[in-house]
Design an enzyme around this catalytic site. Structure first.
Site, PDB file in Angstrom:
ATOM      1  N   CYS A   1       9.815   1.584   3.298  1.00 39.08           N
ATOM      2  CA  CYS A   1      10.701   0.475   3.654  1.00 39.08           C
ATOM      3  C   CYS A   1      12.138   0.955   3.804  1.00 39.08           C
ATOM      4  O   CYS A   1      13.001   0.210   4.231  1.00 39.08           O
ATOM      5  CB  CYS A   1      10.626  -0.612   2.597  1.00 39.08           C
ATOM      6  SG  CYS A   1      11.238  -0.066   1.010  1.00 39.08           S
TER       7      CYS A   1
ATOM      8  N   LYS B   1      -1.485  -6.914  -9.216  1.00 41.00           N
ATOM      9  CA  LYS B   1      -2.506  -6.806  -8.162  1.00 41.00           C
ATOM     10  C   LYS B   1      -2.102  -5.672  -7.226  1.00 41.00           C
ATOM     11  O   LYS B   1      -1.192  -5.795  -6.430  1.00 41.00           O
ATOM     12  CB  LYS B   1      -2.650  -8.099  -7.358  1.00 41.00           C
ATOM     13  CG  LYS B   1      -3.927  -8.043  -6.512  1.00 41.00           C
ATOM     14  CD  LYS B   1      -3.914  -8.927  -5.312  1.00 41.00           C
ATOM     15  CE  LYS B   1      -3.173  -8.394  -4.141  1.00 41.00           C
ATOM     16  NZ  LYS B   1      -3.691  -7.140  -3.535  1.00 41.00           N
TER      17      LYS B   1
ATOM     18  N   PHE C   1       0.802  -1.226   0.000  1.00 37.12           N
ATOM     19  CA  PHE C   1       0.000   0.000   0.000  1.00 37.12           C
ATOM     20  C   PHE C   1       0.837   1.279   0.000  1.00 37.12           C
ATOM     21  O   PHE C   1       0.332   2.344  -0.346  1.00 37.12           O
ATOM     22  CB  PHE C   1      -0.937   0.028   1.226  1.00 37.12           C
ATOM     23  CG  PHE C   1      -0.248   0.410   2.515  1.00 37.12           C
ATOM     24  CD1 PHE C   1      -0.026   1.747   2.829  1.00 37.12           C
ATOM     25  CD2 PHE C   1       0.216  -0.546   3.400  1.00 37.12           C
ATOM     26  CE1 PHE C   1       0.634   2.120   3.995  1.00 37.12           C
ATOM     27  CE2 PHE C   1       0.866  -0.197   4.569  1.00 37.12           C
ATOM     28  CZ  PHE C   1       1.081   1.140   4.866  1.00 37.12           C
TER      29      PHE C   1
ATOM     30  N   GLU D   1      -5.175  -3.692  -1.851  1.00 37.11           N
ATOM     31  CA  GLU D   1      -6.604  -3.437  -1.671  1.00 37.11           C
ATOM     32  C   GLU D   1      -6.841  -2.165  -0.859  1.00 37.11           C
ATOM     33  O   GLU D   1      -7.962  -1.651  -0.823  1.00 37.11           O
ATOM     34  CB  GLU D   1      -7.279  -4.634  -0.994  1.00 37.11           C
ATOM     35  CG  GLU D   1      -6.855  -4.921   0.453  1.00 37.11           C
ATOM     36  CD  GLU D   1      -5.529  -5.685   0.588  1.00 37.11           C
ATOM     37  OE1 GLU D   1      -4.767  -5.753  -0.399  1.00 37.11           O
ATOM     38  OE2 GLU D   1      -5.265  -6.205   1.693  1.00 37.11           O
TER      39      GLU D   1
HETATM   40  P1  NAD Z   1       1.369  -6.722   3.044  1.00 35.35           P
HETATM   41  O1  NAD Z   1       2.338  -7.840   3.092  1.00 35.35           O
HETATM   42  O2  NAD Z   1       0.265  -6.703   4.040  1.00 35.35           O
HETATM   43  O3  NAD Z   1       0.636  -6.675   1.600  1.00 35.35           O
HETATM   44  C1  NAD Z   1       1.386  -6.607   0.414  1.00 35.35           C
HETATM   45  C2  NAD Z   1       0.576  -7.258  -0.701  1.00 35.35           C
HETATM   46  O4  NAD Z   1       0.390  -8.637  -0.399  1.00 35.35           O
HETATM   47  C3  NAD Z   1      -0.809  -6.665  -0.866  1.00 35.35           C
HETATM   48  O5  NAD Z   1      -1.112  -6.602  -2.236  1.00 35.35           O
HETATM   49  C4  NAD Z   1      -1.722  -7.645  -0.136  1.00 35.35           C
HETATM   50  O6  NAD Z   1      -3.010  -7.715  -0.700  1.00 35.35           O
HETATM   51  C5  NAD Z   1      -0.992  -8.964  -0.311  1.00 35.35           C
HETATM   52  N1  NAD Z   1      -1.122  -9.868   0.844  1.00 35.35           N
HETATM   53  C6  NAD Z   1      -1.329  -9.538   2.148  1.00 35.35           C
HETATM   54  N2  NAD Z   1      -1.351 -10.651   2.905  1.00 35.35           N
HETATM   55  C7  NAD Z   1      -1.153 -11.696   2.080  1.00 35.35           C
HETATM   56  C8  NAD Z   1      -1.084 -13.117   2.271  1.00 35.35           C
HETATM   57  N3  NAD Z   1      -1.224 -13.669   3.458  1.00 35.35           N
HETATM   58  N4  NAD Z   1      -0.872 -13.893   1.183  1.00 35.35           N
HETATM   59  C9  NAD Z   1      -0.713 -13.328  -0.053  1.00 35.35           C
HETATM   60  N5  NAD Z   1      -0.779 -11.996  -0.284  1.00 35.35           N
HETATM   61  C10 NAD Z   1      -0.992 -11.196   0.764  1.00 35.35           C
HETATM   62  O7  NAD Z   1       2.215  -5.361   3.090  1.00 35.35           O
HETATM   63  P2  NAD Z   1       1.662  -3.869   3.197  1.00 35.35           P
HETATM   64  O8  NAD Z   1       1.165  -3.644   4.575  1.00 35.35           O
HETATM   65  O9  NAD Z   1       0.770  -3.577   2.054  1.00 35.35           O
HETATM   66  O10 NAD Z   1       3.011  -3.027   2.959  1.00 35.35           O
HETATM   67  C11 NAD Z   1       3.906  -2.706   3.976  1.00 35.35           C
HETATM   68  C12 NAD Z   1       5.071  -3.656   3.990  1.00 35.35           C
HETATM   69  O11 NAD Z   1       5.735  -3.655   2.738  1.00 35.35           O
HETATM   70  C13 NAD Z   1       6.134  -3.252   5.013  1.00 35.35           C
HETATM   71  O12 NAD Z   1       6.593  -4.407   5.662  1.00 35.35           O
HETATM   72  C14 NAD Z   1       7.225  -2.646   4.156  1.00 35.35           C
HETATM   73  O13 NAD Z   1       8.521  -2.697   4.725  1.00 35.35           O
HETATM   74  C15 NAD Z   1       7.132  -3.502   2.939  1.00 35.35           C
HETATM   75  N6  NAD Z   1       7.749  -2.874   1.781  1.00 35.35           N
HETATM   76  C16 NAD Z   1       8.947  -3.348   1.386  1.00 35.35           C
HETATM   77  C17 NAD Z   1       9.598  -2.770   0.321  1.00 35.35           C
HETATM   78  C18 NAD Z   1      10.954  -3.259  -0.107  1.00 35.35           C
HETATM   79  O14 NAD Z   1      11.461  -2.761  -1.085  1.00 35.35           O
HETATM   80  N7  NAD Z   1      11.565  -4.214   0.573  1.00 35.35           N
HETATM   81  C19 NAD Z   1       8.998  -1.703  -0.371  1.00 35.35           C
HETATM   82  C20 NAD Z   1       7.755  -1.246   0.050  1.00 35.35           C
HETATM   83  C21 NAD Z   1       7.131  -1.846   1.139  1.00 35.35           C
END
Ligand code: NAD
Length: 515
Positions: free
Chosen positions: A306, A198, A174, A201
């Site tokens: 991140c 994707k 997000f 959401e």
């Molecule tokens: P999230 O893991 O909750 O969701 C990321 C994506 O995965 C979304 O599209 C979501 O719908 C999907 N998702 C969520 N749970 C899932 C599951 N159990 N199985 C499959 N798909 C699932 O992450 P978020 O809260 O949207 O984003 C924040 C996180 O992203 C933080 O941990 C941040 O550090 C990380 N992030 C990392 C980088 C990087 O470059 N390493 C960059 C941006 C964000």
């Protein structure tokens, strides 16, 4: 049912009542198979998307099921043949038009980001510009991917030929509704693959609007597709038999699951995870510069980056630096308008609760709360929003949870260590490895730290050390599952395979070992 209402939806969303979104497949907006706009609230068909500033509903994100994912992957697979047969230059021409459209709609897209994500207008504009940099890199693919050709024996040449993989799935978080999709999408399709994206959401509006710009730029139907949904949709997509490669960006726990599942069924997977970034202040650091950088790093995008600073390690006591950080953080105000010194809300109520809980837990463990974001009042009239002020916590115990876990909000941990060795020992012990930074005026100290940090992206007097194109973005340890970076040269390798072609046309006069 096929419709084409993306622009109308975004207009509606900006002006009047919230409307449910659709997917984007085959160049048009399409309703999900079980679409029923009378069931937008509390159903298994839609997720309610709110404006983090005031809690108002801005739209409803459809939940794509098996039939929707099957349809999108099928359409992407059908488009692959024609798209991959085009020249790299031909594809780059379309990318140029896409870049121009993003520039043209920069302001409108930034407004959508502010509305669904909550960050300030200045941060949203910055996000668009950073996303555009990866598009610019993709525009250069004809120059970047020429490959090697050499005469390896008399009359015989060897040549690299880079070929696209097929359908690529991209699942994004997000925190950057436009920039993170642009890490993968321009390179994926620029290299001749097709994509099913994707979005998160929590922020589906921005890419829904950008979808119409894909069409306007001239991407053929089916080359770029968007399916909406949450975890279940992500899992259906990433394990779909028609998908050749998967990129994921999100929390480490999910990244690891997606990586293990995908690789176990033969897919190429790159899954970026969470982060816990450490900044180290050497006693010789420039106090003004360090303080401003630290504040920008841990409060920018309300700490939801991140690459944000999470822990500041001071080597020895540094009361002047700490006082300066607290003073500058105190001057921040809540707000989303363009301009410096403002902080937007965080993404949802659960985030406010999580971030504040880390501060409370540290307090219980005896930490000193130097600045208490929990007490910062929400702006008048926006009390239903998810506002979370900056917190600064001076820890006494290394075991505090806030020092160990990803907080992902505007909260800075400060810990005093006795030596540079202790700083490295502490940083190295954290399981993540996205960013780390040293503040010093001594090149030898900087060199020692960059050699010893256990992170993929390092800063010397830079609080958010994001490598810019042509350098690649990617961490190590639990911040990345898979061997490649997600942008730059690493991504070019990830999204293609290289065929090696050995050619002989004439019969050589002298025979040799390859004749
Ligand atoms: P999230 O893991 O909750 O969701 C990321 C994506 O995965 C979304 O599209 C979501 O719908 C999907 N998702 C969520 N749970 C899932 C599951 N159990 N199985 C499959 N798909 C699932 O992450 P978020 O809260 O949207 O984003 C924040 C996180 O992203 C933080 O941990 C941040 O550090 C990380 N992030 C990392 C980088 C990087 O470059 N390493 C960059 C941006 C964000």
């Amino acid at each position: 049912m096929e419709t084409d209402k993306s622009h109308r939806f975004s207009q509606l969303i900006l002006c009047t009542a919230p409307a449910p979104l659709e997917n984007f497949v085959g160049g048009v907006h399409v309703a999900t198979a079980d679409w029923d706009s009378s069931q937008v609230e509390n159903s298994d068909k839609f997720i309610t998307v709110t404006n983090p500033a005031n809690g108002d509903v801005v739209t409803y994100c459809p939940i794509s099921k098996q039939a929707d994912v099957d349809h999108a992957v099928k359409v992407a697979a059908e488009a692959f043949g024609g798209w991959s047969a085009r020249t790299m230059k031909d594809r780059a021409q379309i990318m140029i038009r896409f870049h121009q459209l993003i520039v043209k709609h920069r302001d409108e897209l930034a407004d959508l980001i502010v509305r669904e994500h909550g960050k300030t207008k200045t941060e949203a504009l910055g996000e668009i510009d950073k996303g555009n940099e990866t598009i610019e890199y993709a525009i250069s693919l004809p120059q970047l991917t020429q490959g090697k050709i050499a005469e390896v024996a008399r009359g015989i040449t060897c040549q690299d030929s880079r070929r696209p993989l097929g359908v690529v799935a991209s699942i994004v978080p997000f925190n950057f509704p436009f920039m993170v999709p642009m890490w993968t999408l321009p390179l994926v399709v620029g290299l001749g693959n097709t994509i099913v994206l994707k979005p998160s959401e929590k922020v589906p509006l921005t890419m829904n609007r950008v979808a119409a710009l894909f069409r306007e730029a001239g991407f053929p139907p089916g080359v770029i597709n968007i399916v909406n949904g949450a975890a279940d949709t992500a899992n259906l997509l990433s394990s779909h038999p028609g998908v050749r490669a998967v990129t994921f960006v999100g929390t480490s726990h999910v990244a690891e699951l997606i990586y293990k599942k995908g690789t176990s069924i033969g897919k190429r997977v790159l899954a970026l995870g969470g982060a816990k970034n450490h900044l180290v202040a050497n006693p010789d650091c420039n106090i003004e510069m360090t303080a401003q950088d630290v504040v920008n790093s841990f409060t920018g995008c309300s700490g939801q980056r991140c690459m944000a600073a999470s822990v500041l390690l001071t080597i020895g006591p540094q009361p002047k630096l700490i006082a300066e950080i607290v003073k500058r953080s105190k001057s921040l105000v809540f707000g989303q308008d363009a301009g410096a010194g403002k902080m937007g809300p965080v993404i949802d109520a659960a985030s406010v609760k999580r971030i504040n809980a880390y501060v409370t837990e540290s307090e219980w463990q005896g930490a000193e709360i130097l600045l208490d974001g929990r007490k910062m009042p929400a702006p008048v009239g926006l009390e239903n929003g998810y506002w979370c002020g900056p917190s600064i916590v001076l820890h006494k115990k290394k075991s505090d949870k806030m020092l160990r876990e990803e907080v992902f909000g505007p909260a800075l941990s400060i810990l005093e260590v006795a030596s540079k060795e202790e700083a490295i020992e502490f940083e190295n012990a954290n399981p993540y490895g996205n960013a780390a930074c040293i503040y010093t005026q001594d090149p030898w100290t900087a060199d020692w730290f960059t050699k010893n940090f256990s992170a993929g992206m390092l800063g010397v007097n830079i609080g958010v050390p994001v490598p810019r194109e042509p350098f690649s973005f990617g961490g190590i340890n639990r911040s990345r599952f898979g061997d490649s970076d997600i942008t730059g040269e690493g991504a070019i390798n990830f999204f293609t395979w290289t065929k090696k072609i050995t050619t002989k046309w004439a019969v050589p006069v002298d025979s040799n070992w390859m004749s």
